[in-house]
Structures are given as C-alpha cells and as structure tokens.
Write a protein that holds these residues in place. Structure first.
Motif, PDB file in Angstrom:
ATOM      1  N   SER A  44      68.091  48.867  10.078  1.00  0.00           N
ATOM      2  CA  SER A  44      67.501  47.749  10.825  1.00  0.00           C
ATOM      3  C   SER A  44      66.010  47.562  10.562  1.00  0.00           C
ATOM      4  O   SER A  44      65.462  46.497  10.866  1.00  0.00           O
ATOM      5  N   GLY A  45      65.328  48.593  10.067  1.00  0.00           N
ATOM      6  CA  GLY A  45      63.895  48.489   9.828  1.00  0.00           C
ATOM      7  C   GLY A  45      63.043  48.849  11.028  1.00  0.00           C
ATOM      8  O   GLY A  45      61.819  48.711  10.988  1.00  0.00           O
ATOM      9  N   THR A  46      63.663  49.344  12.106  1.00  0.00           N
ATOM     10  CA  THR A  46      62.907  49.731  13.295  1.00  0.00           C
ATOM     11  C   THR A  46      63.544  50.958  13.929  1.00  0.00           C
ATOM     12  O   THR A  46      64.752  51.185  13.758  1.00  0.00           O
ATOM     13  N   ILE A  47      62.724  51.740  14.654  1.00  0.00           N
ATOM     14  CA  ILE A  47      63.281  52.859  15.429  1.00  0.00           C
ATOM     15  C   ILE A  47      63.090  52.622  16.913  1.00  0.00           C
ATOM     16  O   ILE A  47      63.173  53.549  17.713  1.00  0.00           O
ATOM     17  N   GLN A  48      62.851  51.377  17.295  1.00  0.00           N
ATOM     18  CA  GLN A  48      62.749  51.082  18.718  1.00  0.00           C
ATOM     19  C   GLN A  48      64.072  51.443  19.401  1.00  0.00           C
ATOM     20  O   GLN A  48      65.128  51.401  18.787  1.00  0.00           O
ATOM     21  N   GLN A  49      64.008  51.799  20.673  1.00  0.00           N
ATOM     22  CA  GLN A  49      65.161  52.324  21.406  1.00  0.00           C
ATOM     23  C   GLN A  49      66.272  51.273  21.421  1.00  0.00           C
ATOM     24  O   GLN A  49      66.211  50.304  22.178  1.00  0.00           O
ATOM     25  N   SER A  50      67.273  51.484  20.596  1.00  0.00           N
ATOM     26  CA  SER A  50      68.250  50.442  20.320  1.00  0.00           C
ATOM     27  C   SER A  50      69.642  50.996  20.083  1.00  0.00           C
ATOM     28  O   SER A  50      69.823  52.197  19.836  1.00  0.00           O
ATOM     29  N   HIS A  51      70.604  50.099  20.129  1.00  0.00           N
ATOM     30  CA  HIS A  51      71.958  50.327  19.648  1.00  0.00           C
ATOM     31  C   HIS A  51      72.201  49.272  18.566  1.00  0.00           C
ATOM     32  O   HIS A  51      72.089  48.072  18.844  1.00  0.00           O
ATOM     33  N   LEU A  52      72.498  49.717  17.362  1.00  0.00           N
ATOM     34  CA  LEU A  52      72.781  48.787  16.271  1.00  0.00           C
ATOM     35  C   LEU A  52      74.282  48.776  16.019  1.00  0.00           C
ATOM     36  O   LEU A  52      74.858  49.813  15.679  1.00  0.00           O
ATOM     37  N   TYR A  53      74.885  47.610  16.179  1.00  0.00           N
ATOM     38  CA  TYR A  53      76.321  47.485  15.892  1.00  0.00           C
ATOM     39  C   TYR A  53      76.490  46.768  14.556  1.00  0.00           C
ATOM     40  O   TYR A  53      76.026  45.634  14.376  1.00  0.00           O
ATOM     41  N   ILE A  54      77.122  47.481  13.611  1.00  0.00           N
ATOM     42  CA  ILE A  54      77.420  46.904  12.304  1.00  0.00           C
ATOM     43  C   ILE A  54      78.932  46.721  12.212  1.00  0.00           C
ATOM     44  O   ILE A  54      79.674  47.701  12.120  1.00  0.00           O
ATOM     45  N   PRO A  55      79.407  45.486  12.264  1.00  0.00           N
ATOM     46  CA  PRO A  55      80.850  45.262  12.142  1.00  0.00           C
ATOM     47  C   PRO A  55      81.287  45.429  10.691  1.00  0.00           C
ATOM     48  O   PRO A  55      80.468  45.285   9.769  1.00  0.00           O
ATOM     49  N   ALA A  56      82.548  45.721  10.496  1.00  0.00           N
ATOM     50  CA  ALA A  56      83.056  45.826   9.121  1.00  0.00           C
ATOM     51  C   ALA A  56      82.924  44.494   8.401  1.00  0.00           C
ATOM     52  O   ALA A  56      82.756  44.443   7.184  1.00  0.00           O
ATOM     53  N   GLN A  57      82.988  43.408   9.162  1.00  0.00           N
ATOM     54  CA  GLN A  57      82.765  42.073   8.622  1.00  0.00           C
ATOM     55  C   GLN A  57      81.916  41.290   9.611  1.00  0.00           C
ATOM     56  O   GLN A  57      82.167  41.335  10.808  1.00  0.00           O
ATOM     57  N   GLY A  58      80.929  40.586   9.110  1.00  0.00           N
ATOM     58  CA  GLY A  58      80.066  39.799   9.988  1.00  0.00           C
ATOM     59  C   GLY A  58      78.653  40.336  10.047  1.00  0.00           C
ATOM     60  O   GLY A  58      78.322  41.361   9.445  1.00  0.00           O
ATOM     61  N   LYS A  59      77.807  39.644  10.803  1.00  0.00           N
ATOM     62  CA  LYS A  59      76.404  40.013  10.900  1.00  0.00           C
ATOM     63  C   LYS A  59      76.189  41.109  11.942  1.00  0.00           C
ATOM     64  O   LYS A  59      76.808  41.101  13.001  1.00  0.00           O
ATOM     65  N   PRO A  60      75.283  42.027  11.674  1.00  0.00           N
ATOM     66  CA  PRO A  60      74.996  43.102  12.637  1.00  0.00           C
ATOM     67  C   PRO A  60      74.270  42.567  13.865  1.00  0.00           C
ATOM     68  O   PRO A  60      73.645  41.490  13.828  1.00  0.00           O
ATOM     69  N   LEU A  61      74.330  43.348  14.924  1.00  0.00           N
ATOM     70  CA  LEU A  61      73.677  42.990  16.177  1.00  0.00           C
ATOM     71  C   LEU A  61      72.832  44.171  16.633  1.00  0.00           C
ATOM     72  O   LEU A  61      73.343  45.274  16.829  1.00  0.00           O
ATOM     73  N   LEU A  62      71.534  43.938  16.807  1.00  0.00           N
ATOM     74  CA  LEU A  62      70.624  44.973  17.286  1.00  0.00           C
ATOM     75  C   LEU A  62      70.346  44.717  18.757  1.00  0.00           C
ATOM     76  O   LEU A  62      69.771  43.687  19.131  1.00  0.00           O
ATOM     77  N   MET A  63      70.749  45.671  19.604  1.00  0.00           N
ATOM     78  CA  MET A  63      70.598  45.546  21.061  1.00  0.00           C
ATOM     79  C   MET A  63      69.522  46.525  21.508  1.00  0.00           C
ATOM     80  O   MET A  63      69.681  47.740  21.376  1.00  0.00           O
ATOM     81  N   VAL A  64      68.418  46.013  22.033  1.00  0.00           N
ATOM     82  CA  VAL A  64      67.190  46.803  22.212  1.00  0.00           C
ATOM     83  C   VAL A  64      66.871  47.029  23.680  1.00  0.00           C
ATOM     84  O   VAL A  64      66.788  46.085  24.474  1.00  0.00           O
ATOM     85  N   ARG A  65      66.637  48.289  24.005  1.00  0.00           N
ATOM     86  CA  ARG A  65      66.214  48.676  25.352  1.00  0.00           C
ATOM     87  C   ARG A  65      64.685  48.626  25.448  1.00  0.00           C
ATOM     88  O   ARG A  65      64.127  48.125  26.405  1.00  0.00           O
ATOM     89  N   LYS A  66      63.993  49.163  24.440  1.00  0.00           N
ATOM     90  CA  LYS A  66      62.525  49.241  24.430  1.00  0.00           C
ATOM     91  C   LYS A  66      62.046  49.605  23.023  1.00  0.00           C
ATOM     92  O   LYS A  66      62.595  50.525  22.433  1.00  0.00           O
TER      93      LYS A  66
END
Length: 399
Positions: A44-66
C-alpha cells in the motif's frame, strides 16, 4: 500534511498487487487481509494503522484506523476509507462493491494468536488460511525500483565501512565506537529501524565487536552474538576496550527508504595473528566460489552444502558459521524491507534462486577466545550468478 518525496510509485504498487492476486487465485483464496507493517508498506505504500484487503480479483481496499490523512498522503491506492472498528471490516468490503470472502488469507506467520482468535470470533464462518508464503515469495523477487533503492543502501554501507578507520582507536570501548559509527550512518540517512520478520528477532544497526567478545555466542539466528552491554540485550557491542592486533568485526545493516543492505568488514589496530588473516582470505575465496554457483534455478540448499564442502576442504569446518552446538545452519539470507527475507541459503532449503532476488552472503569463521573473521556482502541474483552490490575493501583493514 507534510509532502512526501519518497512515496512508492502507483505502477509499482499495482504490479505487486497483481502478482499476489495471481497467487491468491491459484490457491483458491478469495482475498487477503494484510495487517503487518512491512507487508502493509509493500502493498500500500504506508504503515499507518490499517487493514488492507486485497481481493483475488478487483481493486484493493485500505481501511485506516490512524492516521487516515497520512495514509491518503502516502499511499497511491485509489480506495482508502476510515475504519472505526474491525467489526466494520466486512461491511466496508461489501460497500466498496467487493464480494465478501468465504476463504480469506491472513499473515499467520506473524499475526499474534490473540488477534487471530479475535478475527475468528468476529467472522466465525470464514475459512482463514495462511498467505504468508505467497506474500514472501512475491516480495523475494525485487523490481527495478526496489533494486535501485537497495543499490543506494549498499553505497551507504560502503561509506560507513570506509569511515570506520577514521573512528577506530585502541583503548576505546566497543559501545563507544558503535555510537560513532551509528552516528555516521544516521547522518547519511539511515532510518534507524531495522525490521525483521522472525518472532522475537531484534537488532539495532548490527554487530560491532572486537577480539574474543565477537566470538561470544547468543540467541540470535546469526553466527555472531557479542558480549553486549547487558543480559537484557544479549547481543552486539559491550563495554570491553578494543585492543591492538585483534580482529574487529563491523557487521552492520544500512536501512534506506525502507530497504536494506547488509555487510561485514574486518578491521584491526596493528596486525592480527597470521592464522586469522589466512582464515579471512579463505572466506573471501569461498564467497567468490559460491557467487559463481548461485545462478537462477540453483537450490538454496545446494549452495549451503557446497559452502560446507569448501569449508571442509580448507580444514575450517570446526569454526565455520559458529563453534560447537552454537553453529548456525545457513550462510546467507534474503534482504529487502526486512533483514530475514527469502531465500535462506540454508541446510535443506529447496527454494530455487530467481533473477532479481537479493541475497546477503556471509561466510564467517568463529574462533572462541580469539575473534571472528569473514565477509558479508549484499548481492542481486543475475543470470551469471551473484552480482555484488557492496564494494568497500574486503581484506582486513589495518589502522
């Protein structure tokens, strides 16, 4: 928000994600949920407090707490949303237009057990599988962008090695000299943090030890340990004073914009015993022979066996990569964003080298009561073998 001049390019991130997605599809995993800092940064290019979801197909989603603002500043991903609680993960995934996974991968090699149980409780119907191997195999082969940063780190390693003789004096303590060397590295831009993946593994810059203190073993997966400043650290430099005519080990990591160069050089004030000088030259020869053998397709375990055979041929098996029961069973390791990446040039390893892998090769000899000699350089695997990236003087440097 402070402007960043070292963000990972979008095309680089996109290609990394595509490579992981191909592996997810091959393993019949619907998507991967990435939490570990180094993997987050890689994809993702960041280490901010996050959950990165990478689907097998489709665009990833970065969900950020802080911090959401900083993540949006640092990451080139197009979909970055706030996350108030992990309980909202599946809702956010679904709201982004992605199908919630039935089979989800997580980094089970590094995810704490309590965290694992928490996610299992949150999502009891999910089939959770380990994706650490696919992630580490993707990361093992470096892109041109990554290799450029590692080459820069290697050039800084050389500068640190070349500064060592100007700082070294007999009578100073190991820890005093280490402080001067580390200050020089910091001035050059060393990031300070050296990341390792193995649970319980820690390192601060590296090992700087002299004479018998360098040959003191310890817990770390390393041929050297060091007397250290106390038992709470149990590795690295100590308060022992450096003496004339003993080998002084500088085994330091330079971490630059996330990426690592690992190198070892040997110094002395005066002249070390001729036996140790000869032993050091044997390690230089061993290094060159292994470099020539390390072509794409060669198994890591075969290189380890060859190194052991060469050490035996030279009559040095007793001291090679440790002494007695403290001997380690590897001669090198991958480096990148972490110090312990694939491939491991180790006993029984079946991983085959690929062009673009980066390997720190470190043949060393441990002489209890006397000291350590040997070499370490960072290399990239090329069609002709290992291409050496660190170039400071490899012989024992006398001050």
């Amino acid at each position: 928000m402070i402007e960043q001049d070292h963000s990972t390019p979008k095309a680089e991130i996109d290609e990394r994600i595509k490579k992981l997605q191909r592996r997810l599809m091959a393993a019949e995993i619907d998507g991967a949920l990435i939490l570990q800092n180094t993997d987050l940064f890689y994809f993702s290019g960041t280490i901010q407090q996050s959950h990165l979801y990478i689907p097998a197909q489709g665009k990833p989603l970065l969900m950020v707490r802080k911090s959401l603002a900083r993540a949006r500043s640092e990451s080139p991903l197009s979909r970055i949303v706030p996350l108030n609680s992990p309980k909202a993960l599946m809702t956010l995934i679904q709201d982004s237009g992605l199908k919630p996974p039935a089979v989800m991968g997580m980094e089970l090699d590094v995810l704490p057990a309590n965290n694992y149980f928490y996610y299992r409780k949150l999502f009891p119907d999910l089939d959770v599988r380990d994706v650490s191997l696919p992630i580490r195999m993707v990361r093992a082969v470096k892109s041109d962008y990554e290799l450029a940063l590692i080459r820069e780190a290697a050039a800084f390693s050389d500068q640190v090695a070349e500064a060592m003789p100007t700082l070294l004096k007999a009578g100073m303590t190991e820890i005093e000299l280490a402080g001067l060397v580390e200050a020089q590295a910091r001035r050059l831009g060393h990031q300070g943090i050296v990341r390792m993946r193995l649970w319980g593994a820690e390192m601060f810059y590296g090992h700087l030890m002299a004479g018998p203190a360098a040959a003191v073993p310890s817990y770390l997966a390393s041929p050297t340990g060091g007397a250290a400043v106390n038992a709470a650290v149990a590795q690295g430099p100590s308060f022992r004073k450096i003496r004339r005519n003993e080998p002084i080990l500088l085994d330091y990591v330079f971490a630059w914009k996330g990426y690592i160069s690992d190198h070892t050089r040997i110094y002395t004030v005066g002249r070390p015993p001729q036996k140790l000088v000869a032993a050091h030259h044997h390690m230089l020869d061993l290094q060159e022979r292994i470099k020539a053998m390390a072509t794409p397709g060669t198994s890591a375990g075969r290189l380890y066996s060859a190194a052991m055979e060469i050490a035996a041929e030279k009559g040095l098996s007793e001291h090679f990569m440790g002494a007695g029961s403290d001997r380690i069973q590897f001669i090198g390791h991958g480096v990148g964003l972490e110090l312990d990446e694939f491939p491991f040039i180790a006993r029984g390893q079946e991983t085959r080298l690929e062009e673009g892998m980066v390997v720190a090769l470190e043949p060393k000899l441990i002489f209890p009561g006397k000291g350590v000699v040997g070499i370490e350089n960072t290399h990239v695997v090329s069609k002709d073998g290992l291409d050496q990236l660190t170039h400071a003087e490899q012989g024992i440097v006398s001050v």
